[in-house]
Design an enzyme around this catalytic site. Structure first.
Site, PDB file in Angstrom:
ATOM      1  N   GLN A   5       2.035  -3.303 -10.411  1.00 39.16           N
ATOM      2  CA  GLN A   5       3.097  -2.374 -10.017  1.00 39.16           C
ATOM      3  C   GLN A   5       4.423  -2.624 -10.724  1.00 39.16           C
ATOM      4  O   GLN A   5       5.266  -1.706 -10.777  1.00 39.16           O
ATOM      5  CB  GLN A   5       3.300  -2.436  -8.503  1.00 39.16           C
TER       6      GLN A   5
ATOM      7  N   ARG B  32       6.933 -13.345  -2.916  1.00 43.14           N
ATOM      8  CA  ARG B  32       5.481 -13.144  -2.955  1.00 43.14           C
ATOM      9  C   ARG B  32       5.136 -12.242  -4.128  1.00 43.14           C
ATOM     10  O   ARG B  32       5.647 -11.124  -4.205  1.00 43.14           O
ATOM     11  CB  ARG B  32       5.002 -12.527  -1.641  1.00 43.14           C
TER      12      ARG B  32
ATOM     13  N   HIS C   6      -4.401  -8.530  -6.063  1.00 46.19           N
ATOM     14  CA  HIS C   6      -3.683  -7.342  -5.558  1.00 46.19           C
ATOM     15  C   HIS C   6      -4.161  -6.140  -6.357  1.00 46.19           C
ATOM     16  O   HIS C   6      -3.391  -5.439  -7.006  1.00 46.19           O
ATOM     17  CB  HIS C   6      -2.170  -7.534  -5.705  1.00 46.19           C
TER      18      HIS C   6
ATOM     19  N   ASN D 169      -5.060  -9.196  -1.180  1.00 44.16           N
ATOM     20  CA  ASN D 169      -4.115  -8.273  -0.555  1.00 44.16           C
ATOM     21  C   ASN D 169      -4.893  -7.047  -0.061  1.00 44.16           C
ATOM     22  O   ASN D 169      -5.506  -6.330  -0.856  1.00 44.16           O
ATOM     23  CB  ASN D 169      -3.062  -7.818  -1.555  1.00 44.16           C
ATOM     24  N   GLU D 170      -4.869  -6.852   1.247  1.00 45.76           N
ATOM     25  CA  GLU D 170      -5.377  -5.626   1.868  1.00 45.76           C
ATOM     26  C   GLU D 170      -6.792  -5.232   1.422  1.00 45.76           C
ATOM     27  O   GLU D 170      -7.006  -4.171   0.805  1.00 45.76           O
ATOM     28  CB  GLU D 170      -4.408  -4.469   1.614  1.00 45.76           C
TER      29      GLU D 170
ATOM     30  N   ASN E 101       0.643  -7.075   6.638  1.00 42.35           N
ATOM     31  CA  ASN E 101       1.411  -5.985   6.010  1.00 42.35           C
ATOM     32  C   ASN E 101       1.503  -4.872   7.041  1.00 42.35           C
ATOM     33  O   ASN E 101       0.467  -4.289   7.411  1.00 42.35           O
ATOM     34  CB  ASN E 101       0.694  -5.454   4.765  1.00 42.35           C
TER      35      ASN E 101
ATOM     36  N   TYR F  64       3.354  -1.239   8.281  1.00 40.72           N
ATOM     37  CA  TYR F  64       4.162  -0.083   7.883  1.00 40.72           C
ATOM     38  C   TYR F  64       4.348   0.935   8.992  1.00 40.72           C
ATOM     39  O   TYR F  64       5.413   1.546   9.105  1.00 40.72           O
ATOM     40  CB  TYR F  64       3.558   0.585   6.631  1.00 40.72           C
TER      41      TYR F  64
ATOM     42  N   GLU G 102       4.375  -7.972   4.031  1.00 39.67           N
ATOM     43  CA  GLU G 102       4.999  -6.738   3.550  1.00 39.67           C
ATOM     44  C   GLU G 102       5.514  -5.908   4.724  1.00 39.67           C
ATOM     45  O   GLU G 102       4.806  -5.753   5.723  1.00 39.67           O
ATOM     46  CB  GLU G 102       4.006  -5.851   2.774  1.00 39.67           C
TER      47      GLU G 102
ATOM     48  N   TRP H  43       9.020  -5.321   1.453  1.00 38.34           N
ATOM     49  CA  TRP H  43       8.393  -4.568   0.365  1.00 38.34           C
ATOM     50  C   TRP H  43       9.307  -3.425   0.025  1.00 38.34           C
ATOM     51  O   TRP H  43       9.510  -2.531   0.854  1.00 38.34           O
ATOM     52  CB  TRP H  43       7.007  -4.010   0.767  1.00 38.34           C
TER      53      TRP H  43
ATOM     54  N   GLU I  39       3.823   3.128  -7.502  1.00 36.94           N
ATOM     55  CA  GLU I  39       3.255   3.245  -6.166  1.00 36.94           C
ATOM     56  C   GLU I  39       1.864   3.853  -6.208  1.00 36.94           C
ATOM     57  O   GLU I  39       1.565   4.872  -5.586  1.00 36.94           O
ATOM     58  CB  GLU I  39       4.186   4.059  -5.267  1.00 36.94           C
ATOM     59  N   TRP I  40       0.995   3.179  -6.985  1.00 36.18           N
ATOM     60  CA  TRP I  40      -0.419   3.539  -7.058  1.00 36.18           C
ATOM     61  C   TRP I  40      -0.652   5.025  -7.346  1.00 36.18           C
ATOM     62  O   TRP I  40      -0.027   5.554  -8.297  1.00 36.18           O
ATOM     63  CB  TRP I  40      -1.148   3.016  -5.812  1.00 36.18           C
TER      64      TRP I  40
HETATM   65  N1  LIG Z   1       1.805   2.432   0.003  1.00 42.28           N
HETATM   66  N2  LIG Z   1       2.473   1.626  -0.083  1.00 42.28           N
HETATM   67  C1  LIG Z   1       3.387   0.571  -0.144  1.00 42.28           C
HETATM   68  C2  LIG Z   1       2.683  -0.802  -0.333  1.00 42.28           C
HETATM   69  C3  LIG Z   1       1.964  -0.872  -1.682  1.00 42.28           C
HETATM   70  O1  LIG Z   1       2.877  -0.602  -2.740  1.00 42.28           O
HETATM   71  C4  LIG Z   1       1.430  -2.296  -1.804  1.00 42.28           C
HETATM   72  O2  LIG Z   1       0.892  -2.547  -3.100  1.00 42.28           O
HETATM   73  C5  LIG Z   1       0.310  -2.522  -0.783  1.00 42.28           C
HETATM   74  O3  LIG Z   1       0.108  -3.923  -0.668  1.00 42.28           O
HETATM   75  C6  LIG Z   1       0.636  -1.917   0.592  1.00 42.28           C
HETATM   76  O4  LIG Z   1       0.478  -0.569   0.717  1.00 42.28           O
HETATM   77  C7  LIG Z   1       1.698  -1.027   0.788  1.00 42.28           C
END
Ligand SMILES: N#[N+]C[C@@H]1[C@@H](O)[C@H](O)[C@@H](O)[C@@H]2O[C@H]12
Length: 439
Positions: free
Chosen positions: A22, A79, A122, A166-167, A293, A295, A350, A396, A403-404
Site C-alpha cells: 500500500q 506496525r 499483509h 494480517n486479516e 483491527n 472499523y 488498526e 490506520w 486502498e486495495w
Molecule cells: N479497508 N480498509 C482499510 C484497512 C486496509 O487498508 C488494511 O490494509 C487492512 O488491514 C484493513 O482493512 C483495513
C-alpha cells in the site's frame, strides 16, 4: 473532559500502521518479484480508476522522511509489513537488497525510539507461489515457514513484536469468495481451504519463531466486526451468532481451542463443503497476543433465501467514506468479547477512517477524524479501566495510501499524500495526535 495520553498506562504503545504494497512502490526495484497484487492491480477493471501500487507513497525511497514524521507526531510504535517477494527470490535465494531495506527501516525506527511491530503477511503473496496453487496448496505453509524463518533470523535480534498474518478473513473471503481482492476467485470451497492453509501457515511460523526469537512475542491480527441483529428477533439473533462465527470465530477459535466454531461448521457442511482440519495442533500452539483491527459493526438479518441464511442490512449511523458506520461502542464490545473468550493480551493493530480529505492552502481540516480517534481512544481506555489487557493502539494509517480495490480514492492517512509530488502534509488529526501524545 478531553481524553489524555497520561490516562493510559505509561508503557502503552501508541503507534501507526501501514502495509508494504500500500505504501512502498518501487515494485520493480532491486530485484523485487511480482506479487498477486501486482498482477491483480494491473488487470483492467479490478481497481477503481485502474490504479496500482507501482509507486504508491514511494516509501521505499522516502522511509527516512516518514520515520521522522512519526517521531514528530510522537508515536512510540510502528506496525509495517514485509513484502515477501522483495526479500525472497522464486529460486528461494534471499534478496539482499530487499533485506537491506528492512534492515535500514528497523535501524532508523530504533534510532528514533519507535518500536517496530512487523507483519509477515499483509496480502502480497509472491506470484510464483500463486502459480503453484497459492493458499490452496497445502505446501504454502512450508514456504511461509521458510520465509518467516529468514525474517526472524535477519531482524529478530532487533524486532521483538511479530504478527504472522494480517486479516486472514480478507485474504480468504475477499480473495477467494467475493473476488474483490487478489487473486480474484469466487469459490466458497476454495475460501474454506485457503482459510485453513492461512491458519496452518500461521502455526508453522509460530513454531519456528519459538526456535529463533526466544525473547520476542508473536500473534496474529484479525479484522473484527461487531455483529448485531438489524432488528431484535430470535431468528436475527441466531443469524448474528452464525455470522460472528464465520467472520470472527473462524479465525480465532482454531488458534485457541484447536477447532472451528460449531454453528458455522455445521452450515458449511450442510452446504456440502469440505472442512479441512489437519494440523490443528500446530494451528493451536500458544501465541502471545491477538491483534485486533476494528472499523465498524455489521448489521444482519435472517434470510432463508440465502444459502448462508443471512443478509447484511445497512445501518443508520453516520458513515465514513468507505460507507462504514462510525461505531466506537463496537470497539469496546469486541475487545471485551475477545479478551473474555480467549484470555490473551490485545493490541488494536488498526483503527481509523477514510475521510473526505481536501488539501486547501496546505491545510487538511479533518476534524471528523479527530473526533473519530478521540471516541475510539475513549473506548480503548474504558476497556483498560475495565481490566482488559490492552497494550497498544495503532492508527490506520500514517499515510494516505493504495486502498486495495478502491485505489487511491479513499484517504485513511493522518498525513495527506499529494501523489503527483509525493509531498506529505500533516492533517489536523496529526497535529491533534502530536498534542495528545504529549499530555
Ligand atoms: N479497508 N480498509 C482499510 C484497512 C486496509 O487498508 C488494511 O490494509 C487492512 O488491514 C484493513 O482493512 C483495513
Amino acid at each position: 473532559m478531553a481524553i489524555k495520553r497520561s490516562e493510559f498506562p505509561e508503557n502503552f504503545i501508541f503507534g501507526t500502521a501501514t502495509s508494504a504494497y500500500q505504501i512502498e512502490g518501487a515494485v520493480n526495484e532491486d530485484g523485487r518479484e511480482p506479487s498477486i497484487w501486482d498482477v491483480f492491480s494491473h488487470t483492467p477493471g479490478k481497481i477503481q480508476n485502474n490504479e496500482n501500487g507501482d509507486v504508491a507513497c514511494d516509501h521505499y525511497h522516502r522511509y527516512n522522511e516518514d520515520v521522522q514524521i512519526m517521531k514528530e507526531i510522537g508515536f512510540n510504535g510502528y506496525r509495517f509489513s514485509i513484502s515477501w517477494p522483495r526479500v525472497l527470490f522464486s529460486n528461494q535465494k534471499k534478496n539482499q537488497k530487499g533485506l537491506d531495506f528492512y534492515n535500514k527501516l528497523v535501524d532508523t525506527l530504533l534510532e528514533n525510539n519507535i518500536t517496530p511491530f512487523i507483519t509477515l503477511y499483509h496480502w502480497d503473496l509472491p506470484y510464483y507461489l500463486y502459480e503453484k496453487g497459492g493458499w490452496l496448496n497445502p505446501d504454502i505453509a512450508l514456504y511461509f515457514q521458510d520465509y518467516a524463518a529468514l525474517m526472524f533470523e535477519i531482524l529478530g535480534d532487533r524486532v521483538k513484536h511479530w504478527i504472522t498474518l494480517n486479516e486472514p478473513w480478507c485474504s480468504s473471503y475477499l480473495g477467494y469468495f467475493m473476488g474483490k481482492h487478489a487473486p480474484g476467485h469466487t469459490n466458497i470451497q476454495e475460501t474454506i481451504i485457503a482459510a485453513h492453509n492461512l491458519l496452518r501457515a500461521h502455526g508453522y511460523a509460530v513454531k519456528i519463531f519459538r526456535e529463533i526469537v526466544k525473547d520476542g512475542i508473536i500473534g496474529i491480527t484479525n479484522v473484527v466486526s461487531k455483529i448485531e441483529p438489524a432488528k431484535e428477533s430470535e431468528e436475527n439473533f441466531q443469524a448474528a451468532i452464525l455470522v460472528d462465527e464465520i467472520v470472527n470465530g473462524w479465525f480465532h477459535d482454531p488458534i485457541i481451542f484447536g477447532k472451528f466454531p460449531e454453528n458455522a461448521k455445521g452450515l458449511f457442511k450442510q452446504l456440502g463443503l469440505e472442512i479441512p482440519e489437519t494440523d490443528m495442533d500446530i494451528i493451536s500452539q500458544p501465541i502471545d497476543f491477538f491483534g485486533v483491527n476494528y472499523y465498524t459493526r455489521q448489521l444482519v438479518e435472517y434470510d432463508p433465501t440465502s444459502p448462508y441464511l443471512y443478509k447484511n442490512v445497512e445501518g443508520i449511523l453516520p458513515k465514513t467514506e468507505m460507507g462504514w458506520e462510525i461505531y466506537p461502542e463496537g470497539l469496546y464490545d469486541m475487545l471485551r468479547k475477545i479478551h473474555r473468550r480467549y484470555g490473551l493480551p490485545l493490541y488494536i493493530t488498526e483503527n481509523g477512517m477514510a475521510g473526505p480529505d481536501k488539501l486547501q492552502n496546505d491545510i487538511i481540516n479533518d476534524d471528523y477524524r479527530v473526533k473519530y480517534l478521540e471516541k475510539h481512544f475513549e473506548k480503548a481506555l474504558e476497556a483498560i479501566e475495565d481490566g482488559i489487557d490492552l497494550r497498544g493502539y495503532f492508527v490506520w494509517s500514517l499515510l494516505d495510501n493504495f486502498e486495495w480495490e478502491k485505489g487511491y480514492s479513499k484517504r485513511f492517512g493522518i498525513v495527506y499524500v499529494d501523489y503527483k509530488t509525493q509531498k506529505r502534509y500533516l492533517k489536523k488529526s496529526a497535529v491533534w495526535l502530536k498534542e495528545f501524545l504529549r499530555k
